[in-house]
Design a protein around this motif. Structure first.
Motif, PDB file in Angstrom:
ATOM      1  N   ASP A  41       4.079 107.688   8.275  1.00  0.00           N
ATOM      2  CA  ASP A  41       5.308 106.306   7.576  1.00  0.00           C
ATOM      3  C   ASP A  41       6.210 105.701   8.328  1.00  0.00           C
ATOM      4  OD1 ASP A  41       6.010 106.230   4.664  1.00  0.00           O
ATOM      5  OD2 ASP A  41       8.216 105.717   5.663  1.00  0.00           O
ATOM      6  N   PRO A  42       5.840 104.174   8.468  1.00  0.00           N
ATOM      7  CA  PRO A  42       6.291 102.972  10.084  1.00  0.00           C
ATOM      8  C   PRO A  42       7.979 103.997   9.605  1.00  0.00           C
ATOM      9  CG  PRO A  42       5.006 102.296   8.364  1.00  0.00           C
ATOM     10  CD  PRO A  42       4.864 103.657   7.682  1.00  0.00           C
ATOM     11  N   TYR A  43       8.266 103.404   8.306  1.00  0.00           N
ATOM     12  CA  TYR A  43       9.917 103.856   7.557  1.00  0.00           C
ATOM     13  C   TYR A  43      10.887 105.523   8.214  1.00  0.00           C
ATOM     14  CZ  TYR A  43      13.993 101.284   5.778  1.00  0.00           C
ATOM     15  OH  TYR A  43      15.078 101.163   5.549  1.00  0.00           O
ATOM     16  N   ALA A  44      10.023 106.001   8.367  1.00  0.00           N
ATOM     17  CA  ALA A  44      10.468 108.137   8.598  1.00  0.00           C
ATOM     18  C   ALA A  44      10.369 107.902   9.826  1.00  0.00           C
ATOM     19  CB  ALA A  44       9.434 108.761   7.516  1.00  0.00           C
ATOM     20  N   LEU A  45       9.062 107.205  10.308  1.00  0.00           N
ATOM     21  CA  LEU A  45       9.256 106.846  11.878  1.00  0.00           C
ATOM     22  C   LEU A  45      10.173 106.729  12.283  1.00  0.00           C
ATOM     23  CD1 LEU A  45       7.366 108.536  13.997  1.00  0.00           C
ATOM     24  CD2 LEU A  45       6.559 106.013  14.251  1.00  0.00           C
ATOM     25  N   MET A  46      11.314 105.669  12.126  1.00  0.00           N
ATOM     26  CA  MET A  46      11.937 105.315  12.550  1.00  0.00           C
ATOM     27  C   MET A  46      13.170 105.454  12.291  1.00  0.00           C
ATOM     28  SD  MET A  46      13.269 101.151  11.113  1.00  0.00           S
ATOM     29  CE  MET A  46      13.845 101.935  10.409  1.00  0.00           C
ATOM     30  N   PHE A  47      13.310 105.917  11.085  1.00  0.00           N
ATOM     31  CA  PHE A  47      14.745 106.782  10.629  1.00  0.00           C
ATOM     32  C   PHE A  47      14.743 108.138  11.734  1.00  0.00           C
ATOM     33  CE2 PHE A  47      16.277 109.705   8.746  1.00  0.00           C
ATOM     34  CZ  PHE A  47      18.496 109.693   8.212  1.00  0.00           C
ATOM     35  N   ASP A  48      13.419 109.078  12.378  1.00  0.00           N
ATOM     36  CA  ASP A  48      13.160 110.009  12.872  1.00  0.00           C
ATOM     37  C   ASP A  48      13.929 109.887  14.444  1.00  0.00           C
ATOM     38  OD1 ASP A  48      12.492 111.760  10.787  1.00  0.00           O
ATOM     39  OD2 ASP A  48      10.196 111.315  11.571  1.00  0.00           O
ATOM     40  N   GLN A  49      13.761 108.765  14.521  1.00  0.00           N
ATOM     41  CA  GLN A  49      13.680 107.943  15.301  1.00  0.00           C
ATOM     42  C   GLN A  49      15.482 107.838  15.726  1.00  0.00           C
ATOM     43  OE1 GLN A  49      12.279 104.393  17.515  1.00  0.00           O
ATOM     44  NE2 GLN A  49      11.477 105.257  19.284  1.00  0.00           N
ATOM     45  N   VAL A  50      16.001 107.173  14.763  1.00  0.00           N
ATOM     46  CA  VAL A  50      17.304 107.029  15.476  1.00  0.00           C
ATOM     47  C   VAL A  50      18.324 108.236  14.561  1.00  0.00           C
ATOM     48  CG1 VAL A  50      19.043 105.549  13.214  1.00  0.00           C
ATOM     49  CG2 VAL A  50      16.931 104.446  13.976  1.00  0.00           C
ATOM     50  N   ILE A  51      17.839 108.597  14.034  1.00  0.00           N
ATOM     51  CA  ILE A  51      18.461 109.945  13.603  1.00  0.00           C
ATOM     52  C   ILE A  51      19.074 111.243  14.297  1.00  0.00           C
ATOM     53  CG2 ILE A  51      16.909 111.622  12.221  1.00  0.00           C
ATOM     54  CD1 ILE A  51      20.718 109.911  10.839  1.00  0.00           C
ATOM     55  N   ALA A  52      17.876 110.966  15.789  1.00  0.00           N
ATOM     56  CA  ALA A  52      17.326 111.798  16.615  1.00  0.00           C
ATOM     57  C   ALA A  52      18.693 112.260  17.620  1.00  0.00           C
ATOM     58  CB  ALA A  52      16.714 112.583  16.915  1.00  0.00           C
ATOM     59  N   HIS A  53      18.585 110.272  17.591  1.00  0.00           N
ATOM     60  CA  HIS A  53      19.484 109.894  18.504  1.00  0.00           C
ATOM     61  C   HIS A  53      21.384 110.278  18.713  1.00  0.00           C
ATOM     62  CE1 HIS A  53      21.711 106.593  21.625  1.00  0.00           C
ATOM     63  NE2 HIS A  53      22.432 106.398  20.519  1.00  0.00           N
ATOM     64  N   TYR A  54      21.679 109.949  17.032  1.00  0.00           N
ATOM     65  CA  TYR A  54      23.218 110.756  16.765  1.00  0.00           C
ATOM     66  C   TYR A  54      22.868 111.727  16.661  1.00  0.00           C
ATOM     67  CZ  TYR A  54      24.066 105.341  16.078  1.00  0.00           C
ATOM     68  OH  TYR A  54      23.146 103.946  16.304  1.00  0.00           O
ATOM     69  N   GLU A  55      22.071 112.880  15.936  1.00  0.00           N
ATOM     70  CA  GLU A  55      22.319 114.008  16.086  1.00  0.00           C
ATOM     71  C   GLU A  55      22.502 114.806  17.694  1.00  0.00           C
ATOM     72  OE1 GLU A  55      19.478 115.198  12.364  1.00  0.00           O
ATOM     73  OE2 GLU A  55      18.921 114.671  13.760  1.00  0.00           O
ATOM     74  N   ALA A  56      21.786 113.688  18.227  1.00  0.00           N
ATOM     75  CA  ALA A  56      21.834 114.873  19.717  1.00  0.00           C
ATOM     76  C   ALA A  56      23.502 113.984  20.240  1.00  0.00           C
ATOM     77  CB  ALA A  56      21.345 113.693  20.604  1.00  0.00           C
ATOM     78  N   LYS A  57      24.153 112.952  20.151  1.00  0.00           N
ATOM     79  CA  LYS A  57      25.767 113.046  20.535  1.00  0.00           C
ATOM     80  C   LYS A  57      26.435 113.599  19.594  1.00  0.00           C
ATOM     81  CE  LYS A  57      26.660 108.509  20.914  1.00  0.00           C
ATOM     82  NZ  LYS A  57      26.761 106.788  20.720  1.00  0.00           N
ATOM     83  N   GLY A  58      26.554 114.365  18.341  1.00  0.00           N
ATOM     84  CA  GLY A  58      27.415 115.023  17.579  1.00  0.00           C
ATOM     85  C   GLY A  58      28.004 114.014  16.827  1.00  0.00           C
ATOM     86  N   ASP A  59      27.199 113.430  16.393  1.00  0.00           N
ATOM     87  CA  ASP A  59      28.056 112.075  15.756  1.00  0.00           C
ATOM     88  C   ASP A  59      27.746 112.626  13.898  1.00  0.00           C
ATOM     89  OD1 ASP A  59      30.252 110.647  14.591  1.00  0.00           O
ATOM     90  OD2 ASP A  59      28.937 108.729  16.208  1.00  0.00           O
ATOM     91  N   ASP A  60      28.865 113.308  13.847  1.00  0.00           N
ATOM     92  CA  ASP A  60      28.760 113.941  12.446  1.00  0.00           C
ATOM     93  C   ASP A  60      28.731 112.968  10.664  1.00  0.00           C
ATOM     94  OD1 ASP A  60      27.847 116.690  13.638  1.00  0.00           O
ATOM     95  OD2 ASP A  60      29.496 117.824  12.750  1.00  0.00           O
ATOM     96  N   ASP A  61      29.889 112.313  11.139  1.00  0.00           N
ATOM     97  CA  ASP A  61      30.090 111.402  10.294  1.00  0.00           C
ATOM     98  C   ASP A  61      28.921 110.154  10.120  1.00  0.00           C
ATOM     99  OD1 ASP A  61      32.440 112.457   9.723  1.00  0.00           O
ATOM    100  OD2 ASP A  61      33.656 111.533  11.250  1.00  0.00           O
ATOM    101  N   VAL A  62      28.039 109.980  11.667  1.00  0.00           N
ATOM    102  CA  VAL A  62      27.882 109.090  11.260  1.00  0.00           C
ATOM    103  C   VAL A  62      26.101 108.449  10.974  1.00  0.00           C
ATOM    104  CG1 VAL A  62      26.077 107.465  12.728  1.00  0.00           C
ATOM    105  CG2 VAL A  62      28.284 107.750  13.157  1.00  0.00           C
ATOM    106  N   VAL A  63      25.931 110.500  11.180  1.00  0.00           N
ATOM    107  CA  VAL A  63      24.962 110.991  10.525  1.00  0.00           C
ATOM    108  C   VAL A  63      24.571 111.300   9.078  1.00  0.00           C
ATOM    109  CG1 VAL A  63      23.259 113.164  10.320  1.00  0.00           C
ATOM    110  CG2 VAL A  63      23.935 112.231  12.773  1.00  0.00           C
TER     111      VAL A  63
END
Length: 656
Positions: A318-340
């Protein structure tokens, strides 16, 4: 040896083609599964309307030079059945289709892009089609005729089915060279070119015609290798070059497009906040990894070519899920819980799956399965899901708080990116920059006397069919007017605080703010609480009627390009006299001046002196746009108006 190598190349190309076609078929099946039953036939009807040109069908252009005919388009049973549903009166033509079938094919391909056929598709999703043609084969006049046809079909779908369809007439040579025209309406123009093409490749569905050759080449292919493979195809061979069109290759995204793309997404957030949050986040992720990460479209293509590790499993991509997975992994790695949390909530709301409720009749299992997987992974309880599924019934303050979080993220994200992105070689044109910049200025900027926009992006969530107006008289002699959602007559302030919409010392300003931000309209019920003399409900309804007519809510993204690159002008002016003063007085006690401009801004100022400040601009108002005055109905109404006109130094029309 060379022939064996050539055979291997062809075999690899053929294997990729089969997997791409299987994936394309799966995307079409998903799109159809998610469409409401009454809209499903449109998927078959729209290509047909581009294929033919006949006065009995929508989109007819009375000029035989209009380019029509879709490549590789045939009259199948499902198309015939859909036409019978939509146009039963034309059954004779449909039964004998040969008499209107075109002899030549002028349209190379029709492709869908965007959320259709992904987890993000909802009943409100737009249909964004690319209509691909060989621009060199048609005169400017012929292309203009085709655009006329496309616009007529768009209007027919909007009028008959209330669905937004956008046809982007795409000349293949221009798309290959990343030329997407000017920023106007739904077109990003020079604000994002390679980024737009990347999004197109990530989400496109081939509806009819030739497939982009890009789909056949491996994801790591260089520009040189891309064209070497293109030249390798032999006419009549397998794959046949006539099956494809060359929209260009993408090796890397261009950081020089980021500035324009970020501004474009800020603009899109005015209408579609939940989607723009994720797309803005995607831009920031790209900026952080510009040197060492492939475009998302290439990562998706790799998965399609690999059959998602097992042939036959391409339907799970799924293109949208693929995009979201890429995005959310970035902010999870930064530990930005509010943004996640915000990104997860926005994805869930955008996808409109309502997991706390039973599955809808038209809800595809793939979408629900993916969203359930997300919810489990995030540790969301049923109460969490129920809360988000009940968004329409949130209190006004809860909704506004969510929208504030969204726009705060967008602005902060843009500022972070601005500090990192190169600005010297940005590719957005100066004129596009002016248009996009002025739209943002209209929407976001604070100016003296300006009626500010409520940054919601979802009008249906803030509209109130019933509102209650209360007046608080302070000990210092001042007054405060407060608007609440729903029927709050006689209820104490503490118990109704969650329903509070806004307040203001000036009643006219409060009412105008609600009108301009689509909180109320002429159909809203306005309840007036006790002790509000001299205001009556009749006064409020009359004011709303006139204000909605003169200052209708502005959709900033729809402001005409010509207006935004021209000097600002006043387009409408209304003077409100004695709205909150005694109805017995014949003198002018209170003057409120309201005016709107060609750049989509509305201003309100108190006092007759406010007219002096805009006197020159009033003289330049368009013909047929008189300055108006409103006086509440009372015995002294005409005298108040005449007295005002004697000193106004300008002609005014008294509204009834």
């Amino acid at each position: 040896m060379a022939s064996r190598q050539s055979l291997t190349v062809n075999q690899n190309l053929t294997i990729r083609l089969l997997r791409v076609l299987r994936y394309n078929k799966a995307r079409i099946e998903r799109a159809m599964a998610l469409l409401p039953a009454e809209h499903k036939p449109l998927f078959q009807v729209l290509p047909f309307l581009l294929h033919i040109n006949h006065p009995e069908f929508p989109g007819y252009v009375s000029n035989s030079n209009v380019p029509i005919g879709l490549n590789n388009f045939s009259f199948r049973d499902e198309i015939k059945n859909a036409l019978m549903d939509f146009f039963p009166m034309q059954h004779v033509l449909i039964e004998d289709i040969k008499q209107i079938w075109p002899r030549q094919r002028a349209i190379d391909a029709l492709l869908l892009m965007g959320s259709i056929g992904t987890i993000a598709q909802s009943d409100e999703s737009d249909f964004d089609y690319w209509v691909c043609v060989d621009g060199k084969a048609h005169s400017p006049e012929a292309l203009s005729l085709l655009q006329e046809k496309l616009t007529a079909i768009e209007q027919w779908v909007q009028d008959q089915y209330n669905i937004e369809v956008h046809f982007f007439l795409s000349e293949i040579d221009k798309v290959r060279n990343n030329d997407f025209g000017i920023a106007e309406g739904e077109s990003a123009g020079s604000a994002q070119a390679v980024l737009l093409k990347s999004e197109f490749y990530t989400t496109n569905i081939l509806v009819a015609g030739k497939a982009p050759f890009w789909w056949l080449v491996p994801e790591s292919t260089t520009q040189q290798q891309y064209y070497a493979l293109r030249e390798h195809l032999e006419e009549g061979g397998s794959p046949d070059p006539d099956w494809f069109m060359d929209l260009g290759h993408i090796e890397r995204l261009d950081p020089n497009e980021l500035f324009g793309a970020a501004i474009w997404q800020l603009g899109k957030a005015m209408d579609s906040s939940f989607k723009s949050v994720i797309k803005m986040a995607k831009l920031e992720v790209f900026l952080e990894n510009a040197e060492n990460e492939q475009p998302l479209c290439n990562l998706l293509k790799k998965r399609v070519h690999n059959g998602d590790e097992a042939p036959g499993n391409v339907a799970t991509i799924d293109p949208y899920a693929l995009m979201f997975d890429q995005v959310i992994a970035h902010y999870e790695a930064k530990g930005d819980d509010d943004v996640v949390l915000l990104l997860r909530q926005c994805l869930y709301i955008k996808c409109d799956c309502e997991l706390s409720k039973a599955a809808k009749d038209n809800e595809a299992s793939f979408k629900r399965r993916i969203m359930i997987g997300y919810a489990k992974r995030w540790g969301w309880s049923r109460n969490d899901l129920m809360h988000l599924d009940n968004l329409e019934n949130w209190s006004f303050q809860e909704k506004i708080q969510l929208f504030r979080r969204i726009h705060q993220f967008l602005i902060l994200c843009y500022r972070r990116m601005s500090g990192k992105m190169p600005k010297d070689n940005q590719l957005v044109s100066q004129e596009d920059m002016t248009v996009l910049g002025r739209r943002l200025d209209t929407f976001y900027s604070k100016k003296p006397n300006k009626i500010e926009f409520l940054r919601s992006g979802m009008d249906e969530l803030v509209y109130c069919p019933t509102v209650t107006l209360k007046l608080t008289r302070r000990k210092n002699g001042t007054s405060l007017w407060t608007m609440y959602s729903g029927d709050q007559l006689g209820k104490l302030n503490k118990s109704v605080e969650k329903t509070r919409i806004t307040n203001a010392a000036c009643l006219v300003r409060l009412m105008l703010w609600c009108i301009c931000n689509r909180v109320i309209d002429a159909n809203s019920e306005i309840l007036l609480d006790y002790d509000t003399d001299p205001i009556s409900e009749s006064d409020l309804y009359q004011f709303v009627k006139h204000a909605v007519n003169l200052f209708p809510p502005v959709k900033v993204n729809s402001l005409p390009r010509t207006a935004l690159i021209s000097p600002q002008k006043i387009e409408a002016c209304l003077v409100v006299l004695n709205f909150t003063t005694s109805r017995l007085k014949a003198t002018v006690e209170d003057v409120v001046v309201i005016y709107s401009t060609s750049w989509g801004e509305t201003f309100l100022a108190n006092g007759v002196e406010a007219l002096n400040g805009i006197w020159y601009d009033l003289q330049e108002m368009p013909a047929g746009s008189p300055c108006c005055a409103y006086v509440p109905h009372c015995s002294q109404r005409q005298r108040v108006f005449d007295t005002f006109c004697d000193t106004a130094d300008h002609e005014f029309l008294l509204l009834s």
